[in-house]
Scaffold this active site. Structure first.
Site, PDB file in Angstrom:
ATOM      1  N   LEU A   1      30.675  46.686  30.521  1.00 14.08           N
ATOM      2  CA  LEU A   1      30.542  47.179  31.894  1.00 14.08           C
ATOM      3  C   LEU A   1      30.960  46.035  32.802  1.00 14.08           C
ATOM      4  O   LEU A   1      30.687  44.861  32.492  1.00 14.08           O
ATOM      5  CB  LEU A   1      29.086  47.576  32.191  1.00 14.08           C
ATOM      6  CG  LEU A   1      28.546  48.813  31.456  1.00 14.08           C
ATOM      7  CD1 LEU A   1      27.069  49.023  31.776  1.00 14.08           C
ATOM      8  CD2 LEU A   1      29.343  50.064  31.804  1.00 14.08           C
ATOM      9  N   ASP A   2      31.591  46.359  33.920  1.00  9.12           N
ATOM     10  CA  ASP A   2      31.988  45.314  34.866  1.00  9.12           C
ATOM     11  C   ASP A   2      30.742  44.594  35.392  1.00  9.12           C
ATOM     12  O   ASP A   2      29.633  45.142  35.370  1.00  9.12           O
ATOM     13  CB  ASP A   2      32.719  45.933  36.073  1.00  9.12           C
ATOM     14  CG  ASP A   2      34.033  46.586  35.664  1.00  9.12           C
ATOM     15  OD1 ASP A   2      34.583  46.210  34.625  1.00  9.12           O
ATOM     16  OD2 ASP A   2      34.481  47.480  36.412  1.00  9.12           O
ATOM     17  N   LYS A   3      30.980  43.417  35.935  1.00 11.36           N
ATOM     18  CA  LYS A   3      29.865  42.621  36.469  1.00 11.36           C
ATOM     19  C   LYS A   3      29.056  43.413  37.498  1.00 11.36           C
ATOM     20  O   LYS A   3      27.833  43.352  37.543  1.00 11.36           O
ATOM     21  CB  LYS A   3      30.433  41.341  37.101  1.00 11.36           C
ATOM     22  CG  LYS A   3      29.407  40.354  37.556  1.00 11.36           C
ATOM     23  CD  LYS A   3      30.087  39.065  37.994  1.00 11.36           C
ATOM     24  CE  LYS A   3      29.090  38.133  38.665  1.00 11.36           C
ATOM     25  NZ  LYS A   3      29.723  36.907  39.152  1.00 11.36           N
TER      26      LYS A   3
END
Ligand code: URA
Length: 246
Positions: A102-104
């Protein structure tokens, strides 16, 4: 891909740990022991740990569901940023890896396990494992946009598999909407890119379901728990593995 890289990517340990594991003669490729860490493997190969099934060191795995908060990166370790693994506290140990990324700034359901085989199957592009996201969009998708996502979007680097977008609510005056988007692959920034392709921008993104397992609403951001047997069964089914494969 090199065997040592493959094993490290799939949660069998750090690069140096998997090198030792390979050197010990425990790793098999398609049933044959391989001791060369540079041996080339791919999705078509069956990688085994070569241990009898009753060896608990290798067959007893852990499976966590984490509610990832904003601001953490999905990686086993990082020199600069906080990682999702830090959220496991005392439960953190070598061999555990997040399943996919998952993106930051993306929140929500992240599975973390030391079961490299399940991890590999769940993230294999061949398996069509559904991932459902809640997104707050700047923009309101129209029928044409929804159809475009359903048919697949041709980006420069890949054409997306069919994605399903459902509108949960929209605010016409503000020009925003709340939607659910389900995708079956894990391309970098995929949901954000799909949204842009239909003239919308993701302002907030949260994964609410992975492989048929829903994020537990009782888990606050940053909290985790062990998957229950039903959830585990569901994940194995989504991965196309039988419970016996555990
Ligand atoms: N798609 C994105 O754009 N970001 C994520 O974190 C996951 C899916």
């Amino acid at each position: 891909m090199r065997l040592d890289k493959y094993l490290a990517n799939n949660g069998f340990g750090s690069r140096s740990e998997v090198k030792k594991l390979i050197a010990s003669g425990r790793i098999t490729v398609d049933g044959t022991v391989v001791t060369d860490p540079a041996f080339k493997v791919g999705d078509g190969n069956t990688i085994g740990n070569g241990m009898p099934d009753n060896n608990s060191d290798f067959v007893s795995h852990v499976y966590y569901m984490l509610n990832k908060p904003n601001g953490y990166i999905t990686a086993a370790s990082d020199a600069k940023d906080r990682t999702v693994m830090e959220l496991l506290g005392n439960n953190r140990r070598s061999g555990l890896s997040p399943v996919g990324r998952l993106d930051k700034d993306t929140e929500g359901l992240l599975i973390i396990t030391d079961d490299g085989k399940l991890n590999h199957f769940l993230t294999s592009p061949k398996r069509d494992v559904p991932k459902k996201y809640y997104a707050l969009l700047d923009g309101i998708p129209d029928e044409e946009g929804i159809k475009k996502l359903r048919e697949g979007v041709a980006f420069k680097d890949f054409t997306s598999r069919p994605a399903v977008l459902e509108i949960a609510s929209c605010d016409k005056a503000a020009g925003t909407s709340e939607v659910y988007i389900t995708v079956t692959e894990g391309k970098f920034h995929e949901v954000k890119r799909l949204a842009i392709s239909i003239g919308c921008e993701v302002k907030y993104l949260k994964r609410v379901s992975f492989g048929g397992v829903d994020l537990d609403p009782e888990l606050k951001a940053g909290e985790f728990r062990v998957l229950d047997p039903c959830e585990l069964e569901c994940l194995f089914a989504s991965a196309g593995m039988k419970p016996d494969d555990k």
